[in-house]
Design an enzyme around this catalytic site. Structure first.
Site, PDB file in Angstrom:
ATOM      1  N   GLU A 497      48.606  33.464  39.535  1.00 37.24           N
ATOM      2  CA  GLU A 497      47.272  34.058  39.686  1.00 37.24           C
ATOM      3  C   GLU A 497      46.186  33.054  39.340  1.00 37.24           C
ATOM      4  OE1 GLU A 497      44.816  37.502  40.548  1.00 37.24           O
ATOM      5  OE2 GLU A 497      46.851  36.833  41.014  1.00 37.24           O
ATOM      6  N   THR A 604      40.072  41.149  56.148  1.00 34.70           N
ATOM      7  CA  THR A 604      40.584  40.578  54.905  1.00 34.70           C
ATOM      8  C   THR A 604      41.934  41.174  54.531  1.00 34.70           C
ATOM      9  OG1 THR A 604      39.927  39.974  52.656  1.00 34.70           O
ATOM     10  CG2 THR A 604      39.523  42.257  53.337  1.00 34.70           C
TER      11      THR A 604
END
Length: 1130
Positions: A497, A604
């Site tokens: 992340e 997206t």
């Protein structure tokens, strides 16, 4: 749509490292063929070499394509078997994943899962894409088309067909009438977008090989009257579009805000009872459906501004303009809140409109906002503008239209060109403030207001930006920044992340990877643009690592920790909806979407969308073509904005890979220290992973160059030097008595130093050199420009690219060191003029009369003109502000005419909020006890150049001098000149009166009409003394800088004057043609008529030289030497 490629290597030329050891790679331009016979050997090898376009053999690409199909179906089949009709699958425990009813605050789960079969909706467009698979022995294409149609039928069975009658009620409810509080953004991009994309495939608006739902010439949108019969018995008549409309209508209450940005969450059944301040509740109390606890109003730029694609397509297909207008308004509501340096923040309050936190990023929180700026332009291009008329409410009581709270959007706000402008300015701000070339090009996280470094990590979501740059034509920037993410993946066999640039490890324990698509998405776009086989091998690496690390008997699991391989018990819907989709398209070069010549975009969430040319409009709503009322969106304009696709370069011989031939190929790997990691992991052929879970190609000793086969990497290359700019740190000795000023801003607690005071969003005053510690970086600018130092940190406080530190000249007098030296500026000076204004509280009066000496103490040539009728009248009639006018009239009458030359007297609200005690206006004189306010105006001026230039008078305000704000000003020679001659006309045709030079110390002349030498030649000869002419000030109008008669100088650009130096290319002469024995000093200022009038009305005028700091012969560009004008004067 067409993609783009650039042949530029991208980074500035860098010196080669003289002692760099050989690397197992090949870099362009670094070949060292020692004799021509080597070419003959190379030709022999070419006989056995795979063709450049086939650096990865077609048979291997086919295998990877089929393996991707199997990857998708392993997840999809298990979801349909184990979890459907619930939202997601738990791949480890082999159970459905549903909303967390026991913990409503579990937003990680509940924001996304709405109890509407999310994974199936997200997977439909991927099934439609797989339906165009080339023929194979596994019947992939027909199977996927059947599964697509069966998936649509399954949704209709569960949620109805979207009609009001009995057919509109499914097994789970009528449409999406569900008691689920969900996030607006996630519901739009996954739910609404997935349904719309599947609808477009179903009606043939998006291509599926062999699927022809309409005959040639038939309207693909006419499905109500002419349904499409499918083999499974379903007659498709727009069920998905109606369900998308049903879902979107349930989101409308969230748009009832005062800002135009939607609240972050909404209940699909009850609306927004938990947002009690919403205008929706002004006439009635909140309805049922809230648990009583307050709901946060914080959203993010991406969440509020990334709805335009889905809502625009919905409005165009359904003939209901509400959604398009709401989404566009939300986008602009975010954009209009950008900072003064053009950056947007990550977090924003939807209810009050202020930024939450000061981070500006390209990743989490802001990512898809930039994406939708560009893609909205693409989607809307070629279509007419909607009418700005609001739609009348329908008769039923459920009609909601939050647009009624706001004025209609302008044509500019609806225009695709304006979205393109927003993208250009957003990218320019990112490139200036977030982009860093140090070590290898990457993006940093900076302060929203100042651009200073806020954190030094990259997040996995930011991997999308390279793909977006491809669509924008910025392909080289996309290639180089994508290298870093490729290196991170190589190191961890996934993307954590967050990864720390500083520590070169996972940032703060944030090491999960939930099967995100952003990296493979950019890899796909880069391959489409370049056809470089490099990206096929990257895709192979990603597929291999997912298969090896994420497979479970029941599906695909995300990684809870990329370091130890711990799995999470969740298969996010976007894995099938995006990750598998982009990977498949990467390996299916002939897919019809890859050659579709139309303005389609991927949302997206990875759903293809397009506006079919034949669309419906609501009754009474017309379309418009004319663009008007455009808003000025300019923040950082650059004529080099990319508006077209660059041409691709020729394929590199032998290797077939442009990337493999780049001389910066290893720089990103070096950031990860991949060269220090030995090859102890399994090969491409498989095997068990070690404790780090990493993998690499078996033929390479180190992890880089990733998965490229050895034949693509000859081992005789040398790479360019890694860009690491020179940085020095200077620390001054401690001297507690050396302090200038006192007090400080209430904002100073953020600086963490009592020695520093923030003056504005981009300036920090350093009160003393005592103990000061600064870090400076030597930076290169455009070709031909001198290198400059830039202070990047002062007393531990990072500085943005446009931030400066301010040092008072009085504390620099004793400094004499080549590393930090005070230097007089030879070009730029500071012109100072004092205005003393009587402050009386009377009614405002404005006069328009010729100026007389009894009203204002400055002299024009009116009297001379009256006494000499043979002399042309050079007098100037100016508006008068008598001494009797009050302070309020002063501000409106005098200072309003200074607006073009003096910075705003009223600080922007955003800056006053940021810096609490920053003065918003001129201070009140109520306690001063004086009747006069002393207004000292400082203007930047440039000196003349050429053989006719004369030295400036030896006058200068001593360092540290302060002019009192009220009362008398000491007559100590600080502002020595009190008589001003303001010439009318251009002083080109005939000489001025003799008294003009004899009786006045300063002469003001407008620029233009003739050369500077001609103007000085019309000034009469005079005897030099203290009362005669000392200085000529040329006042330039705006836009005159390109006129002949000036010489460009870098110093003027640094000073921000925008002026060129006036060129005196002849020696000075009198009107009689005789060379002057005492040439006249001349400077030039900008500002046009406003500045001319200011100077004409000045009581005193003075001149002070500018100074700057130099270190080892190079200027320090962002240190401002204060002569006293920054704190106490305008």
């Amino acid at each position: 749509m067409d993609h783009c490629f650039s042949d530029d290597a991208g980074s500035r030329p860098r010196a080669r490292s003289p002692k760099r050891p050989p690397l197992s790679g090949f870099c362009a331009g670094q070949r060292n063929w020692r004799s021509s016979w080597i070419w003959l050997i190379a030709l022999v090898f070419l006989v056995q070499w795979p063709p450049a376009a086939e650096a990865m053999r077609p048979s291997r690409v086919k295998e990877l394509r089929q393996e991707t199909v199997e990857m998708f179906y392993h997840g999809f089949d298990n979801y349909m078997k184990i979890a459907f009709p619930e939202d997601e699958l738990r791949p480890v425990s082999c159970t459905p994943l549903t909303r967390d009813a026991k913990n409503p605050r579990n937003v990680e789960i509940n924001d996304v899962l709405g109890n509407y079969s999310l994974t199936l909706i997200d997977s439909l467009s991927t099934l439609a894409i797989l339906a165009s698979a080339p023929p194979d022995g596994r019947n992939t294409g027909p199977r996927a088309l059947k599964d697509f149609q069966d998936g649509v039928a399954a949704l209709v069975e569960q949620y109805g067909d979207g009609r009001p009658g009995p057919s509109g009620k499914g097994l789970r409810g009528r449409g999406f009438d569900l008691d689920s509080k969900v996030q607006v953004f996630e519901t739009v991009i996954r739910g609404v977008g997935g349904l719309l994309s599947a609808h477009l495939f179903a009606i043939g608006a998006l291509p599926i090989t062999g699927y022809e739902p309409r005959r040639p010439g038939e309207d693909p949108l006419d499905v109500d009257s002419r349904p499409i019969a499918w083999p499974n018995g379903l007659r498709y008549d727009g069920q998905l579009l109606r369900l998308a409309l049903d879902l979107a209508q349930r989101l409308l209450p969230a748009f009832y805000t005062k800002t135009g940005m939607p609240y972050p969450r909404v209940n699909l059944r009850h609306g927004i009872p938990f947002y009690t301040n919403s205008p929706l509740h002004e006439s009635s109390p909140p309805a049922a459906g809230t648990d009583g606890s307050p709901e946060i109003t914080e959203t993010c730029s991406a969440g509020a501004g990334s709805l335009v694609l889905e809502f625009t397509v919905l409005s165009r297909l359904a003939g209901d303009p509400r959604f398009e207008q709401l989404a566009k308004r939300a986008f602009w509501a975010v954009w209009y809140r950008k900072s003064n340096i053009g950056l947007i923040g990550a977090g924003v309050d939807a209810e009050h409109g202020h930024w939450i936190g000061a981070y500006s990023v390209i990743g989490a929180g802001a990512d898809s906002f930039f994406e939708y700026a560009l893609k909205s332009h693409i989607l809307l291009s070629g279509h007419e503008l909607p009418n700005r008329t609001l739609v009348l409410p329908k008769l039923d009581g459920n009609w909601l239209d939050p647009n009624s709270l706001f004025p209609p959007l302008s044509d500019a706000e609806n225009s695709p060109d304006t979205f393109l402008e927003a993208w250009h300015h957003a990218h320019a701000a990112i490139k200036r403030h977030l982009y860093s070339e140090k070590d290898h090009p990457h993006y940093e996280n900076v302060n929203l207001w100042t651009g200073s470094l806020a954190s030094n990590w990259v997040d996995s979501l930011g991997a999308y930006y390279s793909g977006l740059l491809v669509l924008a034509g910025e392909v080289d920037e996309a290639i180089e920044t994508n290298f870093l993410y490729t290196a991170i993946w190589t190191r961890y066999a996934a993307l954590p992340e967050r990864w720390s640039i500083k520590d070169k490890t996972v940032e703060g324990g944030l090491g999960w990877w939930p099967l995100r698509p952003e990296f493979i998405e950019s890899t796909y776009h880069l391959y489409r643009a370049t056809k470089d086989p490099w990206y096929l091998y990257v895709g192979e690496m990603v597929q291999r690592d997912i298969t090896r690390r994420c497979w479970t008997p029941c599906g695909w699991a995300g990684l809870q920790n990329v370091l130890d391989g711990e799995k999470s018990d969740r298969m996010e819907s976007f894995f099938l909806g995006e990750t598998a989709k982009y990977m498949y398209l990467l390996f299916d070069d002939a897919h019809p979407l890859n050659s579709l010549d139309a303005a389609y975009v991927f949302t997206t969430e990875g759903h293809p969308l397009i506006i079919p040319k034949t669309t419906r409009t609501s009754k009474g709503v017309k379309t418009r073509r004319k663009v008007s009322d455009r808003k000025d969106l300019a923040v950082h304009f650059d004529e080099t904005y990319t508006n077209s696709c660059p041409a691709p370069p020729a394929t590199t011989p032998i290797t077939g890979s442009i990337n493999a031939a780049r001389d910066d190929i290893y720089h990103a790997a070096r950031m990860l220290d991949l060269h220090l990691v030995s090859n102890t992991r399994p090969s491409l052929d498989g095997g068990d992973a070690d404790v780090t879970g990493q993998a690499t190609a078996k033929s390479n000793f180190t992890l880089f160059p990733w998965t490229l086969p050895p034949e693509m990497l000859p081992d005789n290359g040398t790479c360019s030097k890694v860009y690491q700019p020179v940085e020095v740190t200077l620390e001054f000795a401690s001297n507690t008595q050396q302090v200038v000023g006192g007090g400080g801003s209430a904002f100073n607690f953020m600086l963490g130093s009592q020695n520093m005071e923030r003056l504005s969003a981009n300036r920090i005053r350093v009160a003393s050199l005592s103990g000061l510690k600064v870090t400076m970086r030597l930076e290169d600018y455009e070709a031909g420009a001198d290198r400059e130092w830039r202070v990047t940190k002062a007393n531990g406080v990072p500085l943005g690219r446009d931030e400066s530190i301010v040092l008072d000249r009085s504390i620099l007098g004793e400094v004499s060191d080549p590393r930090f030296n005070l230097v007089r500026d030879p070009v730029v000076v500071r012109l100072q003029h004092l205005h003393r204004v009587e402050i009386l509280q009377q009614e405002e009066t404005v006069y328009e009369e010729p100026i007389t000496s009894s009203q204002l103490e400055y002299v024009t040539d009116i009297d001379e003109a009256e006494n000499n009728s043979n002399t042309k009248d050079h007098s100037t009639t100016l508006p008068v502000i008598p001494e009797q006018l009050g302070f309020g009239s002063l501000v409106k009458s005098l200072l309003s005419r200074m607006a073009t030359a003096v910075p705003s007297l009223q600080a922007p609200e955003s800056i006053r909020t940021l810096i609490p005690d920053m003065p918003g206006s001129i201070p009140s004189p109520s306690s001063a006890g004086y009747a006069f306010y002393n207004l000292l105006i400082n203007q930047t001026a440039v000196t003349a150049a050429g053989i006719g230039a004369a030295p400036l008078p030896a006058v200068e305000m001593p360092a540290g001098t302060r002019i009192p704000e009220y009362g008398p000003v000491p007559n100590n020679g600080v502002l020595p000149w009190t008589t001003i001659y303001a010439a009318s006309g251009d002083v080109c045709s005939e000489p001025l009166p003799e008294t003009a030079a004899r009786d006045h110390q300063v002469m003001i002349i407008r620029r233009g009409g003739c050369s500077f030498s001609t103007k000085l030649g019309n000034i009469p000869a005079y005897k030099p003394d203290s009362k005669s002419l000392q200085l000529v000030i040329i006042v330039s109008d705006e836009g005159e800088d390109e006129v002949n008669g000036g010489v460009k100088d870098d110093y003027s650009a640094f000073a921000g004057s925008g002026l060129v130096r006036p060129l005196l290319d002849e020696v000075q002469r009198t009107p009689a043609g005789i060379q002057r024995r005492n040439p006249i000093a001349m400077i030039m200022v900008g500002g046009g008529d406003t500045t001319f009038h200011q100077l004409a009305m000045a009581e005193r005028i003075g001149l002070t030289r500018r100074y700057y700091i130099e270190s080892n012969g190079s200027r320090v560009g962002n240190i401002v030497v204060d002569e006293g004008d920054i704190r106490n004067t305008l």
